[in-house]
Design an enzyme around this catalytic site. Sequence first.
Site, PDB file in Angstrom:
ATOM      1  N   ASP A 119       0.857  -1.254  -0.020  1.00  0.00           N
ATOM      2  CA  ASP A 119       0.043   0.008  -0.200  1.00  0.00           C
ATOM      3  C   ASP A 119       0.885   1.171   0.032  1.00  0.00           C
ATOM      4  OD1 ASP A 119       1.050  -0.367   2.674  1.00  0.00           O
ATOM      5  OD2 ASP A 119      -0.806   1.202   2.991  1.00  0.00           O
ATOM      6  N   GLU A 120       1.981   1.116  -0.427  1.00  0.00           N
ATOM      7  CA  GLU A 120       3.193   2.190  -0.005  1.00  0.00           C
ATOM      8  C   GLU A 120       4.054   2.500  -1.185  1.00  0.00           C
ATOM      9  OE1 GLU A 120       5.764   3.447   3.728  1.00  0.00           O
ATOM     10  OE2 GLU A 120       4.340   1.987   3.920  1.00  0.00           O
TER      11      GLU A 120
END
Length: 420
Positions: A119-120
């Site tokens: 997610d990053e």
Amino acid sequence: MKPPPEPAPLESGGPGPSDSRILHVDMDAFYASVAVRDAPELRGRPVIVGGGNRGVVLSATYEARAFGVRSAMPMARARGLCPTAVVVPADHGRYREVSRAIMDVFRDVTPLVAPISLDEAFLDVGGGRRLFGTPVDIARAIRGRIATEQGLTCSVGVAPSMFVAKIASARCKPDGLLVVPPDEVLAFLHPLPTAALWGVGPRTEQALTRLGIRTIGDIARTPADTLRRALGAGAGGHLHALAHGRDGRRVEPDGVDVSVGAEETFSADLADPERLARELLRLSGRVAARLRARGQAARKISIKVRHADFSTVTRARTLAEPTDVTWVIYRTAGELFDELRATSRPLVRLLGVRAARLSAAGRTSHQLAFDERPSGWAEVDRATDGARRRFGEESVRPASLLPDRPRRPAPPREWGPGRV
DNA sequence: AATAGCAGTAGGCCCTGG
DNA sequence: TCATCCAGGGCCTACTGC
């Protein structure tokens, strides 16, 4: 996440880009947001992703965080804090899908994308001005696309260096955008607590507090040698540089993994040697299958054992030649486990198997030793892989892992439950 | 009172071979 | 031949973060 790679040598012209062109994009409460998006009746309610009777919180909506729920918190405590929360099990396959779509959005604006987790990611958008506009334009565009295409929010930090961009995205959550221009970096950093720095966890924070160091500004005012003495040569020097805004790392597309592993915490602590051997076989099979799926082989096998009292030990062995064969990994892991438990056998809470020193599997010429017969185990694995591809992951497993037959785990004569 | 499942690096210790 | 030093590899723990 991957720890920061060594700072690259500085080019003439100083540390890193002189403009704020590094983006750190971080999804907001990722797993929980995906769960809410896919089940709209959950919107507005406190939702916790996690589970298992001995699990931790993987992600929680902001409604749940309002009760004090945090990620990595034991589920029992989270339920206590927020009894009304809806608890949802994790769906990693789904998160991977969404992650791929998000990373594709990033790669539409620059090839310099360094994913940190599902997610990053960090992006260097310095080269995209002509086509896509300023870094801030690009950040807005990315946030817009993720909102419309995925129905999810994210936060973006824009700064001259990776670690400042990372801190910036954290400071504007959720659904935020924060730009730190180069001449404001120190003013931005210095009031923040030391723990805001990448690499300062609870232990390092404690060590710094003992020196009276509480903020990043305090670090900057402390002589580098003092930090080195307290934290070690590497970490001390690193933190000193960061506190002065110096970070030579560049955004580099993903490197290759140096190890692969599998581990599991059992729902109840285990004592039974047969059961432990079976679990070791299962974990070995998973590690071996992942190696084969990547076309890699490993020369180092290690095991991890966590006891009921949470004490953890690891044992490792280097092999004469690389392997991707389940049975070789299992045998090695079993020997290590045996040696570990020769003297005492506390209850086992967690078992793990890891393979490292990876290389391309290739068809290495294999010299048979005198006492070695062609075993055929590699062929067993190949057949297993093929059947799993056709009939699904659950279609094939060793007889000793069948639910109805808690018998002895397969072959190794040299090592088996009989001797444990 | 409880603490996942990954992954990575640093640093200390021990052994081995010049 | 023995003592000493050094470099490199292997192993293990500790710590960090998502």
